[in-house]
Write an enzyme that holds these catalytic residues in place. Structure first.
Site, PDB file in Angstrom:
ATOM      1  CG  HIS A 121      -1.899   0.942   1.450  1.00  0.00           C
ATOM      2  ND1 HIS A 121      -1.656   2.253   1.755  1.00  0.00           N
ATOM      3  CD2 HIS A 121      -3.252   0.818   1.358  1.00  0.00           C
ATOM      4  CE1 HIS A 121      -2.815   2.898   1.855  1.00  0.00           C
ATOM      5  NE2 HIS A 121      -3.799   2.054   1.615  1.00  0.00           N
ATOM      6  CG  ASP A 198       0.520  -2.454   6.088  1.00  0.00           C
ATOM      7  OD1 ASP A 198      -0.466  -2.637   6.825  1.00  0.00           O
ATOM      8  OD2 ASP A 198       0.490  -1.737   5.068  1.00  0.00           O
ATOM      9  CD  GLN A 201      -6.931  -4.663   3.524  1.00  0.00           C
ATOM     10  OE1 GLN A 201      -7.865  -5.457   3.663  1.00  0.00           O
ATOM     11  NE2 GLN A 201      -7.130  -3.390   3.325  1.00  0.00           N
ATOM     12  CE  LYS A 224      -7.940  -0.195   5.703  1.00  0.00           C
ATOM     13  NZ  LYS A 224      -6.709  -0.282   4.900  1.00  0.00           N
TER      14      LYS A 224
HETATM   15  C1  LIG Z   1      -5.721   0.562   4.707  1.00  0.00           C
HETATM   16  C2  LIG Z   1      -4.322   0.166   4.605  1.00  0.00           C
HETATM   17  C3  LIG Z   1      -3.290   0.999   5.048  1.00  0.00           C
HETATM   18  C4  LIG Z   1      -3.537   2.371   5.569  1.00  0.00           C
HETATM   19  O1  LIG Z   1      -4.364   2.367   6.686  1.00  0.00           O
HETATM   20  P1  LIG Z   1      -4.910   3.744   7.292  1.00  0.00           P
HETATM   21  O2  LIG Z   1      -5.980   3.309   8.206  1.00  0.00           O
HETATM   22  O3  LIG Z   1      -5.429   4.535   6.113  1.00  0.00           O
HETATM   23  O4  LIG Z   1      -3.777   4.415   7.951  1.00  0.00           O
HETATM   24  C5  LIG Z   1      -2.004   0.527   4.964  1.00  0.00           C
HETATM   25  N1  LIG Z   1      -1.723  -0.685   4.486  1.00  0.00           N
HETATM   26  C6  LIG Z   1      -2.686  -1.515   4.048  1.00  0.00           C
HETATM   27  C7  LIG Z   1      -2.299  -2.865   3.544  1.00  0.00           C
HETATM   28  C8  LIG Z   1      -4.012  -1.114   4.083  1.00  0.00           C
HETATM   29  O5  LIG Z   1      -4.952  -1.935   3.645  1.00  0.00           O
END
Ligand SMILES: *Cc1c(COP(=O)(O)O)cnc(C)c1O
Length: 404
Positions: A121, A198, A201, A224
Site C-alpha cells: 500500500h 503492515d 488487511q 478495518k
Molecule cells: C488501509 C491500509 C493501510 C492504511 O491504513 P490507514 O488506516 O489509512 O492508515 C495501509 N496498508 C494496508 C495494507 C491497508 O490496507
C-alpha cells in the site's frame, strides 16, 4: 456455523438502503462497518466517563485512564505481545509506519538498504522512500509474479549485511494475497535486519501472534476491524521502542528539551504525546472483544466460503479476469472485464446499491505491473452472504451488457 442473520442484525447500516436498493457492502478492505455495541460504547464513554487521561487525580480522569489502559492490555493479549507497553495507540496504520520510519532516520546511513515489497500500500512505500531520501539509504523492492505473489528467491537474493529494514504487508489490500511473513521475518533476522509488518488487511481476518511471528513491528488500523476511525495500534518490541527516538516533537532541539521531561522515561508514553483519541482507544477494545466473541476461526471459515463462491460465480462472466490468483488468499477479489474501465462498472453497480472499490487501491505499482488503470475490488467480511454475492454478479453482468 455462524448465524449470519443474527450477526447482520448487530450492524445497523446493513439494513439501510442506498440509491433505493438494499446495501450490499463489499468495500470492507477500505473500512469495515461497525456493530451497535461499538457505536454504543463510543457514546457511553462521552456520556459517563469523559475526562483527560493520565492527568487528573479526579475520579473521572481515573476511570477514563483505567478504561484506556484496560483496552491496551486487551489488545496486548489479542496480538500476544509480551508487554502492554509494547502496544502503542496510534491514529492508524499510516501513523504507526511513519512513527517507525521517523525513528529509523537517526539509525540509517548512506549505503544501508531498506527492502519493501511490490505488493505494498502507498502507506508502506512513501514513508520508506522519504526515509531513504533523508538518510541516503537505498530502497530495494521484492518483485512479484503474474499470480500476485512475491518472488521469494528474489527476496532471498536481495538480502545482505546492508539490509537494515525489511517491510511487507501481511495481506495485500489490492489483491488479497497472504504473504509468507514468517519466512520473510526469519530470513531478514538472519541478516540482522528489523522487520515491520503492515497488518492493516490481516487483522479483520485473523489474530496475529506477534511473539510467534517474531516481527519487530506490527502496524494496523482499528477502522478495518469494526473499530472507530482514527484508531490504530503499533506493536514494537521493547528493545526497538527504547532505541527509537520519539516521533512527535520531531526536531532535534525539541528532542533534547523533551528528553529532560519525565514523559520520555517510560514506554508507551514516549510515543503517545498529546491527548489521544481516548474514546477510540477504549472502543477499539470493544471491537476486539466483539470479533473474538464471533471467533476468528468462524470468521475464517465463512470468509473462505465467500471467497470460493464469489470467485466461481464471477468467473462465469465472459471476459472477466481476476488479479491475484495465488493460492494463499484472504476474502478479496480484484477483477476487470475486458475492454471496460473499472470505474464505469463501479458506478453502475453503485446505482444498484453495491459498494465496491474501484481504482488503484493505493497500490499503483501493482496496477503498473499488470498494465491496468485499476481494478474493481470486492472485499468480503464475516457479515456478508452468498446472496449478496449473487446480487453483485447479476449487477456486474448487467453493467457489462450496458457498457459493451
Ligand atoms: C488501509 C491500509 C493501510 C492504511 O491504513 P490507514 O488506516 O489509512 O492508515 C495501509 N496498508 C494496508 C495494507 C491497508 O490496507
Amino acid at each position: 456455523m455462524l448465524d449470519i442473520q443474527k450477526i447482520r442484525a448487530d450492524f445497523p447500516i446493513l439494513s439501510e438502503k442506498v440509491n433505493g436498493k438494499p446495501l450490499v457492502y463489499f468495500d470492507n478492505g477500505a473500512t469495515s462497518q461497525k456493530p451497535q455495541i461499538v457505536i454504543d460504547a463510543e457514546a457511553k464513554y462521552y456520556q459517563e466517563i469523559n475526562a483527560n487521561i493520565h492527568r487528573g487525580v479526579h475520579t473521572l480522569s481515573q476511570l477514563a485512564t483505567d478504561a484506556y489502559e484496560i483496552s491496551r492490555v486487551k489488545i496486548q493479549h489479542h496480538i500476544n505481545a509480551k508487554f502492554s507497553h509494547e502496544v502503542l495507540f496510534t491514529s492508524g496504520t499510516t501513523h504507526g509506519i511513519n512513527l517507525v520510519t521517523n525513528g529509523f532516520a537517526s539509525i540509517l546511513k548512506p549505503g544501508d538498504e531498506v527492502v519493501v515489497s511490490s505488493l505494498e500500500h502507498h502507506s508502506n512505500i512513501v514513508p520508506w522512500q522519504m526515509l531513504c531520501e533523508k538518510t541516503g539509504a537505498t530502497l530495494r523492492v521484492i518483485p512479484m509474479n503474474e499470480d500476485g505473489e512475491l518472488i521469494i528467491e528474489a527476496f532471498d537474493a536481495l538480502l545482505s549485511e546492508k539490509t537494515k529494514v525489511v517491510t511487507v504487508n501481511h495481506i495485500s489490500n489490492a489483491l488479497g494475497i497472504i504473504n509468507p511473513i514468517k519466512y520473510i521475518i526469519e530470513k531478514a533476522h538472519a541478516f540482522g535486519a528489523a522487520v515491520l509488518i503492515d497488518g492493516a488487511q490481516a487483522v479483520p481476518h485473523l489474530k496475529p501472534d506477534v511473539q510467534d511471528l517474531d516481527c519487530d513491528f506490527y502496524a494496523f488500523s482499528g477502522h478495518k476491524m469494526c473499530g472507530p476511525t482514527g484508531t490504530g495500534i503499533l506493536y514494537g518490541k521493547e528493545a526497538w521502542l527504547n532505541k527509537l527516538p520519539p516521533y512527535q516533537g520531531g526536531g532535534e532541539m525539541i528532542k533534547e528539551v523533551t528528553f529532560e521531561k519525565t514523559t520520555y522515561a517510560d514506554l508507551p508514553h514516549k510515543f503517545e504525546a498529546g491527548t489521544p483519541n481516548i474514546a477510540g482507544g477504549i472502543v477499539l477494545g470493544t471491537a476486539v472483544d466483539y470479533l473474538n466473541n464471533i471467533g476468528f476461526h468462524n470468521i475464517h471459515k465463512h470468509e473462505e466460503h465467500l471467497l470460493e463462491y464469489a470467485t466461481k460465480r464471477l468467473l462465469e462472466i465472459e471476459g472477466l479476469k481476476i488479479y491475484g490468483t495465488g493460492k494463499n488468499k484472504a476474502s478479496v477479489i480484484s477483477f476487470n472485464i475486458d475492454g471496460i474501465h473499472p470505474y464505469d462498472i463501479g458506478s453502475i453497480i453503485d446505482k444498484l446499491g453495491i459498494a465496491v472499490r474501484t481504482g488503484h487501491h493505493c497500490a499503483q505499482p501493482i496496477m503498473n505491473f499488470f498494465c491496468i488503470p485499476g481494478t474493481i475490488r470486492a472485499s468480503f467480511s464475516f457479515y456478508n452472504t452468498k446472496e449478496e454475492i449473487d446480487v453483485m454478479v447479476e449487477a456486474v453482468k448487467k453493467a457489462k451488457t450496458m457498457l459493451s
